[in-house]
Scaffold this active site. Structure first.
Site, PDB file in Angstrom:
ATOM      1  N   THR B 177       0.872  -1.184   0.000  1.00  0.00           N
ATOM      2  CA  THR B 177       0.000   0.000   0.000  1.00  0.00           C
ATOM      3  C   THR B 177       0.910   1.236   0.000  1.00  0.00           C
ATOM      4  O   THR B 177       1.319   1.681  -1.056  1.00  0.00           O
ATOM      5  CB  THR B 177      -0.976  -0.007   1.197  1.00  0.00           C
ATOM      6  N   THR B 215      -1.541  -1.872   8.414  1.00  0.00           N
ATOM      7  CA  THR B 215      -1.832  -3.297   8.333  1.00  0.00           C
ATOM      8  C   THR B 215      -0.532  -4.022   8.072  1.00  0.00           C
ATOM      9  O   THR B 215       0.272  -3.606   7.248  1.00  0.00           O
ATOM     10  CB  THR B 215      -2.822  -3.619   7.210  1.00  0.00           C
TER      11      THR B 215
END
EC number: 2.3.1.35
Lengths: 441, 441
Positions: B177, B215
């Protein structure tokens, strides 16, 4: 570099904290005198030594304190603790405090220095075990006892004590380190029996000065007579709902101390846990301690926002508090607040990793999270999560308005009980990193 | 604004992480194929969907996973957990992962979407309960299942699977990400019985993407046959010493998952806890997991330093770990590291408020704290605290040299026992605040 635009935007709105939070006048509890001077420990010549003395002789004073739970306790913490242990908090009439050097991690010589500070004041008061000591500033350095001794003796020899507003403001200044404003508050209260009493409080903020650490010091004095064990319990209760509910960076120092002296100069019956007025006084002291603690957050290093985290309808107080604390300490939540980002995901995430006592405190289908405006604008409440369901169509314009406020509230309704807890936190800014990343000088 | 000078100084030394940490070649475990594509979930057109498939038929594979303990668990976490519960980890042959959307806090529809992802892959593999699913990215948004479904079907229809280096590098990229480089490592090991096996691992970092949260996803695959319960215990052991020993900002997400598949393609006897090779393999897997976890810290948002916190001679592993963790998470320690400040006071302070199981783990007169240079320069060790006594005359020039390193170690010798624990952390920079304070876009 969009952040630069934000920084500018914020800078133009930066509040003058001194003007907003430092009082211009005040009246203070009967029977206390205060003095301060620049002993020379602070190289910049600022005030760095203060003494509070109780002169009321109508009855014995009560003293109480709550100390850091850090396993490395500074010498003044150990020394003050001993004074309270020996006296049971009865007949303690003075507090001596210095800033610029924390007298922490200084071994046996540091213990002797702290005891000498206490001894010098005791000698002037012509009594034993009657003085508490606190220090804040650089750790691992020895106190310059020549300067401190000369300072203490000068304060008494030159009768520097006063009871006026400026004397109190100056002693509040003398405990500051990286604080940007002195923290002094004072309030009058009236009991149903007609007795009027005053609470005065001072604090120094969670400012970390080179090369060092955060230290939180707080003092509350009152002219109400309060029995010494009752005072200790009352202070512990108030601290657990005030100074232990604030977050600047989650670090806890070796010197953190909150102390309180009640000299009983007001002529009324002594408050004990059996007194009719006990609950009322405890509530007043707690609310007063909260106001003082909130000033510390308002002066959080580099902070641009004051945020109340309000956890409601919890199964128990402990879990409400740990959830409020976990949100308040989250670096992701703090940076989102700085960036004025309505990031409910980070708040929910922090709630989810809070270390609960009882897993039933959290029901993912019952949780509600909102931002609350504190400036009376409408709608006051911006709902982010309703019964566990994130509101995807939030009013972004209203979100921006609320997040642009200097003061705002995060409301978490757990829906699992009736208890509640509050925490007060600030945002995490570039300025925080600058202040704390700066090399020792 | 002295900090500006530091920032410049550091910027000129900023390492090219891609060049340093991304391999150029590699060989991979037998019997695994990988594929990835850009499904369109990521608006920028980057890779965002990946599938790992085990094609070895010589024996049933074993799978294991360690999931987030956050009470808000994302749909893919709950779905994968169920697959492992139902199968006991036997015969799980695929992992499907998407980035760009975390499918978290998405309620029942999110559960259905996660199950549909699994179902689509199972259908292609012509089996039931054979696929794990992971997602990372924005939370509170529904997966664009049209894009995901089309992507999964395309991968199989167009036979996009490969076993070459680029296929593995691309799937490592597809789970990223805000990561600044893909995290892929692979190593060959030889057991005393002559068997050769390979471990390949991928991870995505603790990067928080708008509007979102950290995450951590990690995958390890191997061609060694490992009994499924043994694999679960081994992964739990390795994770507690690797992925659970890293700190970027102390936040824990709703999606964190580390999983492992052992397909047994290497012809050797299955490893169980009774095997002679068990301890050796467990050690190898743990060390491998540590290397993978360390890459996550190296890519910590805005970080300029990689710091190993090494706590030695502790009474027990748990207290060694909590002390290492408390130091690693301290904002004051992290900013001091950023500012290249030899601030032992902040380290000591963090040790002092670590929540120990056994108070005897810490003896203030026995503690030693040092900085350790990791570049072979001498003297390697800079002693800050020796048997509880701060070294006031430290070599500031040498301190500056060590603190200017990109890699360094904080060594804490507790002197109360024989256990040890390590944590890996990074500094807290202006860049971190910029990344995480930036408004959702």
């Amino acid at each position: 570099m969009r952040i630069t635009a934000y920084a500018l935007q914020r800078a133009t709105k930066m509040v003058d904290k001194y003007a907003l939070y430092v009082p211009k006048t005040g009246s203070f509890p009967k029977g206390f005198q205060v003095a301060s001077l620049a002993s020379g420990v602070k190289k910049n010549g600022n005030l760095d030594l203060g003494i509070i003395v109780n002169t009321n002789k109508s009855r014995l004073s009560s003293a109480a304190a709550v100390f850091t739970t850090n396993k490395f306790k500074a010498a003044p913490v150990l020394t003050s603790k001993e004074v309270l242990d020996v006296t049971g908090g009865v007949g303690v009439n003075a507090i001596v405090v210095n800033s610029g050097c924390a007298n922490s991690v200084t071994g046996e010589i540091g213990m002797k220095d702290a005891q000498d500070m206490v001894g010098l004041v005791n000698k002037q008061l012509n009594s034993k075990n009657s003085t508490l000591v606190m220090s804040t500033g650089v750790i691992g350095q020895r106190l310059q006892m020549d300067k401190i001794s000369k300072g203490i003796n000068n304060i008494f020899a030159e009768k520097k004590f006063g009871t006026d507003f400026n004397s109190w403001l100056n002693i509040a200044k003398s405990i500051n380190t990286t604080d940007t404003f002195p923290k002094l508050i004072t309030s009058k209260f009236k009991l149903p029996n007609g007795a009027e009493y005053t609470l005065t409080g001072m604090a120094k903020g969670a400012g970390m000065i080179c090369p060092n650490m955060a230290t939180l010091l707080g003092f509350i004095v009152t002219d109400l007579p309060i029995e010494s064990n009752t005072l200790q319990n009352m202070l512990r209760y108030a601290t657990s709902r005030s100074f232990n509910c604030i977050s600047v960076d989650g670090d806890m120092s070796t010197n953190d101390t909150i102390c309180m002296i009640a000299n009983g100069a007001v002529e009324t019956s002594e408050i004990s846990e059996q007194s009719e007025e006990f609950k009322r006084v405890q509530g007043q002291v707690t609310e007063f301690a909260q106001k003082l603690a909130q000033l510390v957050v308002r002066d959080g290093e580099g902070s641009t926002k004051f945020v109340t985290v309000n956890v409601k309808n919890a199964l128990n107080f402990g879990d409400a508090k740990i959830i409020a604390e976990t949100i308040s300490n989250s670096m992701l939540v703090k940076t989102a607040l700085y960036g004025q980002d309505a990031n409910w995901g980070r708040i929910l995430c922090a709630i989810g990793y809070a270390k609960l006592d009882n897993l039933k405190s959290l029901n993912v289908d019952k949780i509600n999270v909102s931002f609350i405006a504190t400036d009376n604008s409408e709608p006051r409440e911006l709902k982010l999560i309703v019964n566990g369901v994130p509101q995807l169509e939030i009013d972004e314009a209203r979100a921006s308005e609320i997040l642009a406020l200097n003061d705002l509230e995060v409301l978490v309704n757990l829906g699992t009980g009736t208890e509640e807890a509050q925490f007060w936190t600030c945002d995490l800014s570039h300025e925080y990193v600058t202040i704390n990343g700066d090399y020792r000088s």
